[in-house]
Write an enzyme that holds these catalytic residues in place. Structure first.
Site, PDB file in Angstrom:
ATOM      1  NE  ARG A 141      -0.458   1.593  -8.936  1.00 29.83           N
ATOM      2  CZ  ARG A 141      -1.416   1.316  -8.154  1.00 29.83           C
ATOM      3  NH1 ARG A 141      -2.058   0.128  -8.153  1.00 29.83           N
ATOM      4  NH2 ARG A 141      -1.773   2.264  -7.187  1.00 29.83           N
ATOM      5  NE  ARG A 189      -6.627   2.090  -7.771  1.00 21.48           N
ATOM      6  CZ  ARG A 189      -5.866   2.976  -7.273  1.00 21.48           C
ATOM      7  NH1 ARG A 189      -6.100   3.836  -6.660  1.00 21.48           N
ATOM      8  NH2 ARG A 189      -4.736   3.137  -7.819  1.00 21.48           N
ATOM      9  CE  LYS A 207      -0.011   8.828  -3.316  1.00 19.51           C
ATOM     10  NZ  LYS A 207       0.221   7.435  -3.359  1.00 19.51           N
ATOM     11  NE  ARG A 212       1.602   8.786  -9.876  1.00 15.42           N
ATOM     12  CZ  ARG A 212       0.434   8.577  -9.273  1.00 15.42           C
ATOM     13  NH1 ARG A 212      -0.152   9.544  -9.218  1.00 15.42           N
ATOM     14  NH2 ARG A 212       0.149   7.454  -8.653  1.00 15.42           N
ATOM     15  NE  ARG A 266      -6.263   0.780  -3.341  1.00 14.53           N
ATOM     16  CZ  ARG A 266      -5.206   1.407  -3.800  1.00 14.53           C
ATOM     17  NH1 ARG A 266      -4.966   2.684  -3.310  1.00 14.53           N
ATOM     18  NH2 ARG A 266      -4.461   1.248  -4.767  1.00 14.53           N
TER      19      ARG A 266
END
Ligand code: AP5
Length: 223
Positions: free
Chosen positions: A173, A162, A16, A91, A130
């Site tokens: 998640r 992160r 996203k 969400r 990432r």
């Protein structure tokens, strides 16, 4: 020409943020990413950050009563008046209903919801690779590496991982996504707003597809 009000939907790590960076260069959209807003609040130690941190660290969602007001305030802001791109909000069904109500009150509407589909096994691979720069530019060690290892192409800042990209938090998640966010697919399908994209293609292919769809929507809207 009428405004484009878009929502990016998809599991954690679907791409996203990657697509948002490209789409905001194609179209004049205010970019509203609740995850970025919350991470900034945590880094600055604000009241919002203090409320959000424990939920984010556990891979859980920040409660609706904390996030809804913050997100809607951004939607109402001057820079979002001519169109916005929401990433990470709504969400939950309660968040979607609050947004719908707000848009009605403002005499505006959602143009489309862009769902980026990626299977769970691919997500874990993506998220573990990432890396992010200080300015928020997103990289992947294999799929989208920086020109110089460990450094941002744009500002040269060191790339970091992160806190919530650890495998056990990613699994939490993902579970949360299937449990409370995935029902939004049906919610927006029922309203005729959902557009699906195969997120397993390369970032450029996904971008080309989304850009073409959004350009068509804008054209249809202006006729
Ligand atoms: P948030 O920051 O919104 O995280 P997320 O939705 O989990 O999404 P990500 O940022 O992890 O992934 P992405 O889809 O943007 O993927 P990216 O482009 O980086 O939220 C974080 C937390 O904040 C939540 O867990 C929650 O606690 C809280 N929160 C936020 N909003 C909330 C709300 N509304 N309500 C309650 N709580 C909220 O890509 C991932 C990686 O893959 C990158 O390395 C990228 O380079 C790579 N990649 C991207 N596309 C491709 C591709 N096509 N092929 C190969 N690799 C790719």
């Amino acid at each position: 020409m009428s405004e484009l009000n878009l929502i990016l939907l998809g599991p954690p790590g679907a791409g996203k943020g990657t697509q948002a960076e490209r789409l905001t260069q194609d179209f004049p959209l205010a970019y509203i990413a609740t995850g970025d807003m919350l991470r900034q609040a945590v880094a600055e130690g604000t009241e919002l950050g203090l409320k959000a941190k424990q939920f984010m660290d556990a891979g859980d969602l920040v409660p609706d009563e904390v996030i809804i007001g913050v997100a809607l305030e951004r939607v109402e802001a001057d820079d979002a008046r001519d169109g916005f791109l929401l990433d990470g909000f709504p969400r939950t069904i309660a968040q979607a209903e609050a947004l719908e109500q707000e848009m009605e009150q403002l005499g505006r509407g959602i143009t489309a919801v862009l769902l980026i589909d990626v299977p769970d096994e691919e997500i874990v691979r993506r998220v573990s690779g990432r890396r992010v720069s200080r300015s928020g530019r997103v990289y992947h060690v294999d799929f989208d590496p920086p020109k110089h290892e460990g450094r941002c192409d744009i500002d040269g800042s060191p790339l970091t991982q992160r806190d919530d990209d650890r495998p056990e938090v990613v699994r939490a998640r993902l579970a949360k996504y299937h449990d409370v966010t995935a029902p939004l697919v049906r919610y927006y399908e029922d309203r005729g707003l959902l557009r699906r994209f195969d997120g397993t293609r390369t970032p450029t292919e996904v971008h080309d597809h989304i850009r073409a769809t959004v350009a068509t929507l804008r054209l249809e809207d202006s006729l």
